[in-house]
Design a protein around this motif. Structure first.
Motif, PDB file in Angstrom:
ATOM      1  N   LYS A  48       0.994  -0.815  -0.055  1.00 53.91           N
ATOM      2  CA  LYS A  48      -0.230   0.369   0.021  1.00 53.91           C
ATOM      3  C   LYS A  48       0.664   1.311   0.042  1.00 53.91           C
ATOM      4  O   LYS A  48       1.693   1.361   0.858  1.00 53.91           O
ATOM      5  N   VAL A 100      -4.060   5.904   3.771  1.00 51.30           N
ATOM      6  CA  VAL A 100      -4.298   4.883   2.792  1.00 51.30           C
ATOM      7  C   VAL A 100      -4.376   5.082   0.932  1.00 51.30           C
ATOM      8  O   VAL A 100      -5.836   5.876   1.403  1.00 51.30           O
ATOM      9  N   GLY A 131      -7.266   4.275  -1.399  1.00 51.38           N
ATOM     10  CA  GLY A 131      -7.875   3.043  -0.234  1.00 51.38           C
ATOM     11  C   GLY A 131      -9.327   2.575  -0.097  1.00 51.38           C
ATOM     12  O   GLY A 131     -10.001   2.327   0.236  1.00 51.38           O
ATOM     13  N   TYR A 187      -9.889   0.960   4.846  1.00 54.03           N
ATOM     14  CA  TYR A 187      -8.991   0.275   5.470  1.00 54.03           C
ATOM     15  C   TYR A 187      -8.241   0.969   6.894  1.00 54.03           C
ATOM     16  O   TYR A 187      -7.215   0.943   7.343  1.00 54.03           O
TER      17      TYR A 187
END
Length: 557
Positions: free
Chosen positions: A210, A520, A523, A529
């Motif tokens: 990520k 993130v 995301g 997340y």
């Protein structure tokens, strides 16, 4: 005179775990005036280098533009980072190569493959370093990033000197006057970081594959408990003879692993920004806990019904708006503040009041963390909007800033600092990653409280809204048994792709021990997340381990 290099300070985590230490390393030195004809090929074979490289290195040493400290009488570094084995082989045959000798140094060793951005690395000084600081000479090493750079003066120590006697043939005959004039080196100071390396390792594991960051702060002290920037790299890659090659490899990586996103990344804070708006409106008397605004799946104060919002009860007050992350509520609040000529003479003056509240909360300027490269983020002022819209602008022109979109940008560190400030109910201590410098008091910047422009009672209202978000709002996934967690999700719109997933939180509700920001990139929703990662990190810190019920959640991340 032979320079004695001090041992560089050692670095530990908050629990006494050894993080960075020194290993023996050796350098091949030469004094050009003392070199006599020798078997160059034999010398190159011993060191495992080509004759072309030998010629190139000699040329570089003599080049006063590349090596301004060059003198044929002064020792110069020919080759560094020799292992003990390589040094041993050369030492046996050193008598065959007059003018060359071996100098002991140390090389950094990183115990864990984590924390590369905050620990930093060391590298050979350049001409600029030497001109700025007389401490350094060609061949010395110094901190190039992270703690290694920001605490360089403490870590490097003080050089010593040994005065030796030579005979007419240049051979060392012993120490001058039995060493009475020698000066012993002083080792660098050891550092104890505020970082919990177990927590750092978990954070880097959860952020694998990520892009983004996790920052955790102990609100009471401002100590940073972990600071994850992803993608990262093993700090041992930037050690030794392969340092240059590996640095080039990392710098060419399109994922930018050298970028410390925690303090350098500039992101729209999204809905994690809404607590700042609630605090500002409450303090300015724009709203009270009794104020109710409507939401019709979007802000109807604008002609296009935007920003849009999700379904929830309407009308609603400030604590419920925080719990449900209602966009409309904060847009109405901004309108009633910015467009009110009863409170402020002009839009510009109203906006400056708004901006000053944000600055007092740590936005728009560098916080002053003890790491190099911190970004200030971005906070527009009235002059900025005057430039683009003339004097004819209002809340409708800038309405997206009410929900952390538009021009507002912040670093994950600034966003986490907001959570710490709410946890403290109105103040923060400048975040820092060094807990203790050996025999040296910390700078008062990292011990003094910095109060915002908002009263404690208004922070209590916002903290209640964030607690409700976990009990029955958008942060239900952050709930931890036996711990009263407070949180706020954020789904930040991204014009370049999928939305960013964000979460801020602190726990426990009373007497908080930890504040966190998870961000993130791409995301999606904050709950996708940001929330689960935040939950796992807080549980690990507060309970010492992740419960069996959440082991699967850990693997899924």
């Amino acid at each position: 005179k032979k320079t004695l290099i001090p041992s560089r300070g050692i670095i530990y985590d908050r629990n006494g775990k050894l993080l960075v230490y020194n290993q023996p390393s050796y350098e091949v030195m030469l004094i050009m005036r003392e070199i006599q004809p020798f078997d160059t090929l034999d010398f190159c074979n011993i060191l495992g280098i080509t004759k072309e490289l030998f010629v190139k290195r000699i040329s570089e040493i003599k080049n006063r533009r590349l090596n301004p400290g060059y003198s044929s009488y002064v020792p110069q570094v020919f080759m560094n980072h020799l292992s003990a084995q390589e040094c041993g082989v050369l030492q046996e045959k050193l008598y065959k190569f007059p003018g060359f000798y071996i100098q002991n140094r140390t090389i950094r060793e990183y115990e864990y493959p984590y924390g590369a951005h905050l620990l930093g690395n060391i590298g050979e000084v350049n001409r600029g370093d030497i001109e700025k600081d007389p401490y350094y000479v060609q061949g010395d090493n110094a901190g190039r990033s992270g703690v290694e750079l920001s605490y360089e003066e403490a870590l490097r120590g003080v050089k010593g000197v040994e005065i030796l006697l030579r005979d007419a043939h240049g051979r060392i005959k012993g120490r001058y006057e039995e060493g009475r004039h020698d000066v012993a080196p002083v080792s660098g100071k050891n550092l104890t970081l505020s970082i919990d390396m177990d927590l750092q390792a978990l954070g880097e594991k959860l952020m694998q594959n990520k892009r983004g960051s996790i920052v955790m702060i102990e609100p009471e002290t401002g100590e940073v408990l972990c600071m994850v920037s992803s993608p990262s790299y093993d700090p041992n890659l930037l050690v030794g003879r392969q340092r240059g090659k590996n640095h080039i490899m990392l710098s060419k990586n399109s994922d930018k692993p050298l970028l410390d996103r925690a303090i350098m990344g500039r992101y729209p804070p999204g809905s994690t920004f809404k607590p700042t708006q609630a605090l500002t409106f409450l303090q300015e008397g724009v709203i009270t806990t009794e104020t109710m605004y409507t939401c019709a799946h979007g802000y109807t104060g604008a002609r296009n019904g935007k920003p849009a919002c999700h379904g929830h009860a309407s009308p609603l007050n400030v604590t419920y708006a925080l719990a449900t992350s209602c966009n409309s509520f904060f847009c109405w609040g901004l309108r009633d503040m910015i467009d009110s000529r009863r409170r402020y003479p002009s839009v510009g003056e109203a906006f400056e009041v708004w901006k000053n509240y944000l600055v007092s909360m740590g936005y728009g300027y560098k916080l002053g963390i003890d790491l190099p490269g911190e970004n200030r983020g971005f906070l527009p002022n009235s002059e900025y909007y005057d430039k683009y819209h003339g004097k004819r602008w209002s809340s409708s022109t800038v309405i997206s800033i009410a929900i952390g979109q538009g021009e507002v940008l912040a670093t994950p560190l600034q966003i986490c600092n907001l959570a710490a400030t709410i946890a403290n109910r109105g103040y923060f201590i400048t975040p820092h990653v060094v807990k203790e410098v050996q025999d040296t008091p910390l700078d008062s910047l990292y011990t003094d409280k910095r109060y915002t422009m908002v009263n404690r009672e208004n922070y209590e209202i916002v903290a209640e809204g964030m607690r409700n978000a976990v009990i029955g709002g958008t942060c239900r996934g952050a709930a931890i048994p036996d711990i009263e967690v407070c949180g706020k999700t954020g789904t930040a719109e991204n014009p370049h792709g999928k939305d960013h997933s964000a979460f801020i939180g602190f726990a426990p509700y009373r007497n908080p021990k930890v504040a966190i920001c998870v961000y993130v990139e791409n995301g999606g929703f904050g709950a996708t997340y940001g929330v689960p990662i935040g939950k796992l990190m807080m549980e690990k810190y507060l309970k010492g381990e992740i419960s069996e019920d959440n082991k699967l959640l850990e693997e899924d991340r």
